[in-house]
Design an enzyme around this catalytic site. Structure first.
Site, PDB file in Angstrom:
ATOM      1  N   PRO A 258       0.792  -1.231   0.000  1.00 13.25           N
ATOM      2  CA  PRO A 258       0.000   0.000   0.000  1.00 13.25           C
ATOM      3  C   PRO A 258       0.824   1.280   0.000  1.00 13.25           C
ATOM      4  O   PRO A 258       1.880   1.356   0.626  1.00 13.25           O
ATOM      5  CB  PRO A 258      -0.824  -0.102   1.298  1.00 13.25           C
ATOM      6  CG  PRO A 258      -0.118  -1.096   2.132  1.00 13.25           C
ATOM      7  CD  PRO A 258       0.532  -2.059   1.183  1.00 13.25           C
TER       8      PRO A 258
ATOM      9  N   ARG B 198       5.264  10.853  -2.647  1.00 18.48           N
ATOM     10  CA  ARG B 198       5.056  10.546  -1.240  1.00 18.48           C
ATOM     11  C   ARG B 198       6.352  10.721  -0.443  1.00 18.48           C
ATOM     12  O   ARG B 198       7.315   9.994  -0.677  1.00 18.48           O
ATOM     13  CB  ARG B 198       4.611   9.085  -1.149  1.00 18.48           C
ATOM     14  CG  ARG B 198       4.463   8.557   0.234  1.00 18.48           C
ATOM     15  CD  ARG B 198       4.350   7.030   0.218  1.00 18.48           C
ATOM     16  NE  ARG B 198       4.146   6.554   1.565  1.00 18.48           N
ATOM     17  CZ  ARG B 198       4.389   5.332   1.980  1.00 18.48           C
ATOM     18  NH1 ARG B 198       4.833   4.419   1.115  1.00 18.48           N
ATOM     19  NH2 ARG B 198       4.189   4.994   3.222  1.00 18.48           N
TER      20      ARG B 198
ATOM     21  N   TYR C 247      11.384   8.357   0.859  1.00 19.81           N
ATOM     22  CA  TYR C 247      11.229   7.260  -0.109  1.00 19.81           C
ATOM     23  C   TYR C 247      11.867   7.522  -1.475  1.00 19.81           C
ATOM     24  O   TYR C 247      11.824   6.657  -2.348  1.00 19.81           O
ATOM     25  CB  TYR C 247       9.741   6.929  -0.279  1.00 19.81           C
ATOM     26  CG  TYR C 247       9.107   6.449   1.005  1.00 19.81           C
ATOM     27  CD1 TYR C 247       9.543   5.279   1.616  1.00 19.81           C
ATOM     28  CD2 TYR C 247       8.095   7.172   1.629  1.00 19.81           C
ATOM     29  CE1 TYR C 247       8.986   4.833   2.803  1.00 19.81           C
ATOM     30  CE2 TYR C 247       7.521   6.737   2.820  1.00 19.81           C
ATOM     31  CZ  TYR C 247       7.974   5.574   3.399  1.00 19.81           C
ATOM     32  OH  TYR C 247       7.424   5.136   4.581  1.00 19.81           O
TER      33      TYR C 247
ATOM     34  N   ALA D  22       3.312  -0.883   4.571  1.00 20.38           N
ATOM     35  CA  ALA D  22       2.763  -0.870   5.935  1.00 20.38           C
ATOM     36  C   ALA D  22       2.323  -2.263   6.399  1.00 20.38           C
ATOM     37  O   ALA D  22       2.319  -2.550   7.605  1.00 20.38           O
ATOM     38  CB  ALA D  22       1.595   0.112   6.017  1.00 20.38           C
TER      39      ALA D  22
ATOM     40  N   LEU E 142      12.449   0.634   1.011  1.00 19.77           N
ATOM     41  CA  LEU E 142      13.222   1.763   0.479  1.00 19.77           C
ATOM     42  C   LEU E 142      13.953   2.477   1.611  1.00 19.77           C
ATOM     43  O   LEU E 142      15.119   2.837   1.492  1.00 19.77           O
ATOM     44  CB  LEU E 142      12.276   2.743  -0.232  1.00 19.77           C
ATOM     45  CG  LEU E 142      11.632   2.175  -1.500  1.00 19.77           C
ATOM     46  CD1 LEU E 142      10.223   2.717  -1.665  1.00 19.77           C
ATOM     47  CD2 LEU E 142      12.465   2.482  -2.710  1.00 19.77           C
TER      48      LEU E 142
ATOM     49  N   ARG F  85       7.966   0.254  13.239  1.00 20.61           N
ATOM     50  CA  ARG F  85       8.470  -0.228  11.956  1.00 20.61           C
ATOM     51  C   ARG F  85       9.562  -1.297  12.117  1.00 20.61           C
ATOM     52  O   ARG F  85       9.985  -1.921  11.150  1.00 20.61           O
ATOM     53  CB  ARG F  85       9.004   0.927  11.103  1.00 20.61           C
ATOM     54  CG  ARG F  85       7.929   1.879  10.664  1.00 20.61           C
ATOM     55  CD  ARG F  85       8.446   2.912   9.694  1.00 20.61           C
ATOM     56  NE  ARG F  85       7.605   4.093   9.724  1.00 20.61           N
ATOM     57  CZ  ARG F  85       6.471   4.239   9.022  1.00 20.61           C
ATOM     58  NH1 ARG F  85       6.066   3.298   8.208  1.00 20.61           N
ATOM     59  NH2 ARG F  85       5.760   5.336   9.127  1.00 20.61           N
TER      60      ARG F  85
HETATM   61  C1  DQA Z   1       8.390   0.892   3.566  1.00 25.57           C
HETATM   62  C2  DQA Z   1       8.529   1.097   5.064  1.00 25.57           C
HETATM   63  C3  DQA Z   1       7.206   0.867   5.772  1.00 25.57           C
HETATM   64  O1  DQA Z   1       7.355   1.058   7.174  1.00 25.57           O
HETATM   65  C4  DQA Z   1       6.181   1.866   5.265  1.00 25.57           C
HETATM   66  O2  DQA Z   1       4.922   1.625   5.874  1.00 25.57           O
HETATM   67  C5  DQA Z   1       6.072   1.892   3.792  1.00 25.57           C
HETATM   68  C6  DQA Z   1       7.280   1.734   2.981  1.00 25.57           C
HETATM   69  C7  DQA Z   1       9.690   1.245   2.802  1.00 25.57           C
HETATM   70  O3  DQA Z   1       9.776   0.889   1.641  1.00 25.57           O
HETATM   71  O4  DQA Z   1      10.573   1.902   3.358  1.00 25.57           O
HETATM   72  O5  DQA Z   1       5.015   2.136   3.248  1.00 25.57           O
HETATM   73  O6  DQA Z   1       8.124  -0.473   3.324  1.00 25.57           O
END
Ligand code: DQA
Length: 151
Positions: free
Chosen positions: A17, A25, A30, A85, A109, A119
């Protein structure tokens, strides 16, 4: 890249997502590449060595589960996944990957370990062949290089 003895023939790249918003974004976190940029580059790199690469993105958990389930019968032999997420929440996606038994690399990323504490928890890392976090879009390319040389 030059991979004479490519064992992997079909690779699926799964984006979770909000990754459809890449480029717009939070670019400080990112990066500025769009999802199309990332996918185009991966498809081109895989194509150079005769490997099929399909990329998909969804904001819906059920769609991602359904797509992963399809790998039981569509010939996919490696998955590169950024669960976004859902990394931190989804038992359903974890169970789908465990069920299909296709080896996968988990990608982020951003460096999820240098961010908010929620996270740091991943429902995928212990099942993954490996995890790449914090290298931006380059992480997908490195995962692809690995996939192309793996059996
Ligand atoms: C993510 C890190 C996750 O915590 C976040 O919710 C994302 C992107 C990343 O690519 O750094 O949506 O997966």
């Amino acid at each position: 890249m030059s991979f004479e003895n490519t064992k992997t023939k079909k690779i699926l790249v799964v984006h979770g997502p909000n990754l459809n918003l890449l480029g717009m974004r939070e670019p400080d976190i990112y990066g500025s590449e769009t999802l199309d940029d990332i996918n185009r580059n991966l498809i081109q790199l895989a194509g150079k060595v005769g490997v099929k690469l399909e990329a998909c993105q969804s904001n819906a958990e059920a769609e991602l589960v359904n797509r992963i389930q399809l790998t039981m019968s569509d010939g996919t032999n490696f998955i590169i996944i950024n669960p976004a997420a859902f990394t931190h929440t989804s038992v359903a996606l974890r169970d789908a990957l465990a069920a299909v038994k296709v080896p996968f690399i988990e990608i982020h990323l951003s460096n999820v370990f240098s961010r908010e504490s929620f996270r740091k928890k991943s429902y995928f890392s212990d099942l993954a062949v490996g995890v790449i976090s914090g290298l931006g879009a380059k992480g997908y390319v490195l995962a692809l290089e690995y996939a192309l040389t793996s059996r």
